[in-house]
Design a protein around this motif. Sequence first.
Motif, mmCIF file in Angstrom:
data_model
loop_
_atom_site.group_PDB
_atom_site.id
_atom_site.type_symbol
_atom_site.label_atom_id
_atom_site.label_comp_id
_atom_site.label_asym_id
_atom_site.label_seq_id
_atom_site.Cartn_x
_atom_site.Cartn_y
_atom_site.Cartn_z
ATOM 1 N N LYS A 171 0.579 8.395 -1.025
ATOM 2 C CA LYS A 171 1.772 9.192 -1.319
ATOM 3 C C LYS A 171 1.432 10.667 -1.418
ATOM 4 C CE LYS A 171 4.707 7.942 -4.608
ATOM 5 N NZ LYS A 171 5.215 7.140 -5.734
ATOM 6 N N MET A 172 0.311 10.978 -2.099
ATOM 7 C CA MET A 172 -0.051 12.381 -2.287
ATOM 8 C C MET A 172 -0.592 13.003 -1.011
ATOM 9 S SD MET A 172 -1.849 12.251 -6.005
ATOM 10 C CE MET A 172 -3.244 13.080 -5.219
ATOM 11 N N LEU A 214 0.805 -1.231 0.000
ATOM 12 C CA LEU A 214 0.000 0.000 0.000
ATOM 13 C C LEU A 214 0.835 1.276 0.000
ATOM 14 C CD1 LEU A 214 -2.772 -0.936 2.620
ATOM 15 C CD2 LEU A 214 -2.860 -1.123 0.129
ATOM 16 N N ARG A 215 2.083 1.138 0.425
ATOM 17 C CA ARG A 215 2.868 2.342 0.714
ATOM 18 C C ARG A 215 3.076 3.227 -0.506
ATOM 19 N NH1 ARG A 215 7.703 0.215 3.330
ATOM 20 N NH2 ARG A 215 6.227 -0.455 4.913
ATOM 21 N N HIS A 216 3.141 2.600 -1.674
ATOM 22 C CA HIS A 216 3.493 3.377 -2.869
ATOM 23 C C HIS A 216 2.287 3.771 -3.709
ATOM 24 C CE1 HIS A 216 7.619 2.691 -1.903
ATOM 25 N NE2 HIS A 216 7.365 1.395 -1.769
ATOM 26 N N LEU A 235 -6.875 6.410 5.456
ATOM 27 C CA LEU A 235 -6.283 6.888 4.203
ATOM 28 C C LEU A 235 -5.331 5.831 3.631
ATOM 29 C CD1 LEU A 235 -5.992 9.308 2.224
ATOM 30 C CD2 LEU A 235 -4.055 10.059 3.621
ATOM 31 N N TYR A 236 -4.603 5.169 4.538
ATOM 32 C CA TYR A 236 -3.635 4.159 4.111
ATOM 33 C C TYR A 236 -4.321 2.964 3.447
ATOM 34 C CZ TYR A 236 0.766 1.549 4.378
ATOM 35 O OH TYR A 236 1.903 0.866 4.066
ATOM 36 N N GLU A 240 -5.278 -2.153 -10.011
ATOM 37 C CA GLU A 240 -4.328 -3.273 -9.990
ATOM 38 C C GLU A 240 -4.318 -3.968 -8.630
ATOM 39 O OE1 GLU A 240 -1.428 -1.453 -13.455
ATOM 40 O OE2 GLU A 240 -0.693 -1.467 -11.377
ATOM 41 N N LEU A 241 -4.481 -3.183 -7.576
ATOM 42 C CA LEU A 241 -4.575 -3.794 -6.239
ATOM 43 C C LEU A 241 -5.834 -4.670 -6.148
ATOM 44 C CD1 LEU A 241 -3.500 -4.051 -3.282
ATOM 45 C CD2 LEU A 241 -5.139 -2.232 -2.708
#
Length: 327
Positions: A112-113, A105-107, A125-126, A155-156
């Motif tokens: 990220k934004m 999830l981090r990327h 949010l994560y 894609e996730l």
Amino acid sequence: NQASSRFLGIQPTGVPHLGNYLGALENWVALQNQYPSVLYSIVDLHSITQPQDPDKLRNNILDMAASLLACGINPEKAILFQQSQVSEHAEFCWILGCLTSMPRLRHLPQWKMKSKQKNEGSVGLYIYPVLQAADILLYKSTHVPVGEDQVQHLELAQDLARIFNLHYGELFPEPHALLSSTRKVKSLRDPSSKMSKSDSQPMATISITDSPDDIALKIRRAVTDFTSEVTFDPQARPGVSNLVTIHAAVARLSVEEAVSAAKGLDTGAYKGLVSEAVIQRLAPIREEIQRLKADPAHLEALLALGSRRARELAAPMLDEVRHRVGF
Ligand code: ADP
Ligand code: NA
């Protein structure tokens, strides 16, 4: 195709602007006429990942419901519902979250934004993209309309369908991206950037509920250039070309037809023609939004009915998931 189904998640961000309408909403509405099973979900669970005001949220949900109905979503052909009223979404999100690794999830763009803007972010949010995957898979959606910024999130969802199937036996089809239109409406004040609700410049954005006077004023003030003839050249003449794009879209013309309708007119006169076309196209939508908003109880009842229909699909699906997981 009987087995195909389409899911659309729409954030309740208030009344859409002309870019949302011409670039997305218009195409979304058309899906209900092309396919037998389309779900339009006002994804309010996604709206509380950052600090928010409950009264504003409640109002935004009704504004979005009214806007979607006024733009043509027909509750007899499709299901229009409020995500938070179908608690299966949140429960399924938990189950999928347990199949998702933290680094996966981090990327993703959402985190990220938005976490950087505030230097920290909520767990909600994560895992936002996991909830999106739950929204999509809960209805065994086969096709999902997405913009470029959402491709990684889809894609996730595809990965999670595979991972679930691998752990618990084949259940979910892999959802495919339905590429949305590439039509982009630009800011009226800065045609190098897109028209956006987060644009704070006055006169840059046309709301679909703007009055005829406001529309005419904003288009009169639109940035163009010093050539008076109307041509379509987005690179060299982004301002005038944006007006041509808008004109063609609202009057249902090709770009060539819009340019030839502008023959003999200078930019100033063309702006008059474009605002007339925008005003005509938006008038029935604005009136219908006003009519629907005047009776919030009726809107709430429509959403409740849609949510019950969505739940009829979601509940047996989640029962099967729970059984597979061992509950
Ligand atoms: P905004 O940029 O105003 O915040 P969103 O990101 O909420 O809009 O976008 C909602 C939908 O509207 C997306 O499918 C997006 O591709 C589309 N959209 C947003 N702005 C424009 C625009 N200026 N022109 C065309 N489509 C747009
Ligand atoms: Na945006």
